[in-house]
Design an enzyme around this catalytic site. Structure first.
Site, PDB file in Angstrom:
ATOM      1  N   HIS A  19     -10.783  10.280  -7.123  1.00  0.00           N
ATOM      2  CA  HIS A  19     -10.572  11.727  -7.261  1.00  0.00           C
ATOM      3  C   HIS A  19     -10.241  12.132  -8.692  1.00  0.00           C
ATOM      4  O   HIS A  19      -9.846  13.275  -8.930  1.00  0.00           O
ATOM      5  CB  HIS A  19      -9.470  12.193  -6.305  1.00  0.00           C
ATOM      6  CG  HIS A  19      -9.803  11.948  -4.864  1.00  0.00           C
ATOM      7  ND1 HIS A  19      -9.166  10.980  -4.113  1.00  0.00           N
ATOM      8  CD2 HIS A  19     -10.739  12.508  -4.058  1.00  0.00           C
ATOM      9  CE1 HIS A  19      -9.690  10.976  -2.896  1.00  0.00           C
ATOM     10  NE2 HIS A  19     -10.638  11.883  -2.842  1.00  0.00           N
ATOM     11  N   THR A  32      -5.670  13.458   8.739  1.00  0.00           N
ATOM     12  CA  THR A  32      -5.783  13.418   7.278  1.00  0.00           C
ATOM     13  C   THR A  32      -4.451  13.711   6.621  1.00  0.00           C
ATOM     14  O   THR A  32      -4.118  13.135   5.575  1.00  0.00           O
ATOM     15  CB  THR A  32      -6.842  14.429   6.808  1.00  0.00           C
ATOM     16  OG1 THR A  32      -8.061  14.200   7.550  1.00  0.00           O
ATOM     17  CG2 THR A  32      -7.131  14.292   5.330  1.00  0.00           C
ATOM     18  N   LYS A  54     -18.726  13.287  -6.090  1.00  0.00           N
ATOM     19  CA  LYS A  54     -17.727  14.224  -6.598  1.00  0.00           C
ATOM     20  C   LYS A  54     -18.108  14.709  -7.994  1.00  0.00           C
ATOM     21  O   LYS A  54     -19.127  15.355  -8.158  1.00  0.00           O
ATOM     22  CB  LYS A  54     -16.339  13.596  -6.540  1.00  0.00           C
ATOM     23  CG  LYS A  54     -15.954  13.130  -5.121  1.00  0.00           C
ATOM     24  CD  LYS A  54     -14.539  12.680  -5.029  1.00  0.00           C
ATOM     25  CE  LYS A  54     -14.255  11.989  -3.711  1.00  0.00           C
ATOM     26  NZ  LYS A  54     -14.614  12.725  -2.503  1.00  0.00           N
ATOM     27  N   SER A  80       0.824  -1.209   0.000  1.00  0.00           N
ATOM     28  CA  SER A  80       0.000   0.000   0.000  1.00  0.00           C
ATOM     29  C   SER A  80       0.858   1.260   0.000  1.00  0.00           C
ATOM     30  O   SER A  80       1.830   1.371   0.761  1.00  0.00           O
ATOM     31  CB  SER A  80      -0.909  -0.012   1.239  1.00  0.00           C
ATOM     32  OG  SER A  80      -1.627   1.188   1.370  1.00  0.00           O
ATOM     33  N   THR A 106     -28.093  -1.370   1.701  1.00  0.00           N
ATOM     34  CA  THR A 106     -29.316  -1.131   0.945  1.00  0.00           C
ATOM     35  C   THR A 106     -28.979  -0.793  -0.503  1.00  0.00           C
ATOM     36  O   THR A 106     -28.035  -0.054  -0.779  1.00  0.00           O
ATOM     37  CB  THR A 106     -30.108   0.033   1.570  1.00  0.00           C
ATOM     38  OG1 THR A 106     -30.404  -0.297   2.929  1.00  0.00           O
ATOM     39  CG2 THR A 106     -31.402   0.290   0.815  1.00  0.00           C
TER      40      THR A 106
END
Length: 288
Positions: A99, A247, A130, A19, A160
């Protein structure tokens, strides 16, 4: 989609996961939920990725997971080269285009389409939020791998279904952005964010250098980033999000700007004036 695919796919394949250190929270959650061995390579560092892969178990499946466009810093992954390295070690590639979809590529399919390397990606994920303006997410991959996620992914099984109105809206949005109207919007978008970045740089604001539509302005302090956000809103009626830890790393706090095709040069001049006022009020540094 990201969390379920990574956690389910890695578990079912009994795979090692490699990663990028810049991956966002949903990717990290999916990787952690898989409980499979994970190895973190330095952001966009091809050599470090190859070094880690070379030390992996040659008899075990591997997944290399990274984003195409990173939302906080605006950096862009070397997708083609990363895929080549991964495939040299028989690893699957998982690329998150969340993104980038709608904003890049001839049909808005993402940055891999822009760079003509989508065929190298084994699993791609994206969003219907977005750029597409709705909600929901998706993956695209081989039929057998999609079936694995569909059959075992709790995030799909126990969620759902998307309302028909949202699905219909998504079809319209995708078709708009895939066509000539979408290409015109992307041209205007590129002109808009390029102009904003150039204006901020020319006025001496500490713009973090990035090649994408995301324009981060460095502050480097959590409290002052929050204060700058509040002053922009209360004094100038401009809302911009302050980005703090976790973040971004501590000391990397920033304001993140994204210009749209509908932001005019006059609006940008007003923003520059407001930022100048805020920078003076808080005595923020003009260098980065």
């Amino acid at each position: 989609a990201v969390v379920s695919t990574q956690s389910t796919g890695a578990r079912q394949l009994n795979a090692e996961i490699y990663s990028d250190s810049g991956n966002h929270a949903s990717m990290i959650a999916g990787i952690n939920n898989s409980r499979m061995p994970k190895y973190i390579f330095r952001h966009n560092d091809k050599e470090h990725l190859e070094e880690l892969l070379s030390k992996g178990d040659p008899g075990r499946a591997k997944i290399v997971a990274f984003e195409s466009v990173y939302s906080m810093t605006g950096t862009i992954a070397p997708i083609s080269e990363m895929c080549d390295i991964a495939h040299a070690y028989n690893a699957l590639t998982f690329v998150d285009e969340v993104h980038a979809v709608g904003l890049y590529g001839h049909t808005g399919a993402g940055f891999a389409e822009e760079k003509h390397c989508g065929h190298k990606i084994d699993i791609v994920s994206g969003t219907l939020g977005k750029a597409y303006g709705l909600m929901g997410g998706y993956i695209a991959s081989s039929g057998s791998l999609v079936d694995v996620v569909r059959s075992y992914g709790s995030g799909l099984i126990f969620t759902t279904s998307m309302p028909p109105s949202t699905a219909a809206g998504a079809v319209v949005s995708i078709n708009v952005l895939a066509g000539e109207e979408g290409r015109d919007l992307r041209r205007r978008h590129r002109q808009s964010y390029t102009l904003l970045r150039n204006k901020l740089v020319s006025e001496g604001f500490p713009v973090m250098r990035c090649p994408s539509h995301i324009v981060p302005v460095h502050i480097g302090d959590a409290l002052r980033a929050r204060q700058a956000m509040e002053l922009l809103y209360l004094r100038h009626q401009i809302y911009v999000q302050a980005i703090n830890y976790p973040t971004v790393p501590r000391g990397s706090e920033l304001l993140r700007f994204v210009a749209t095709p509908y932001h005019t040069p006059a609006m940008m001049e007003y923003l520059l004036s407001a930022l100048d006022d805020v920078w003076s009020q808080l005595d923020l540094p003009r260098h980065f």
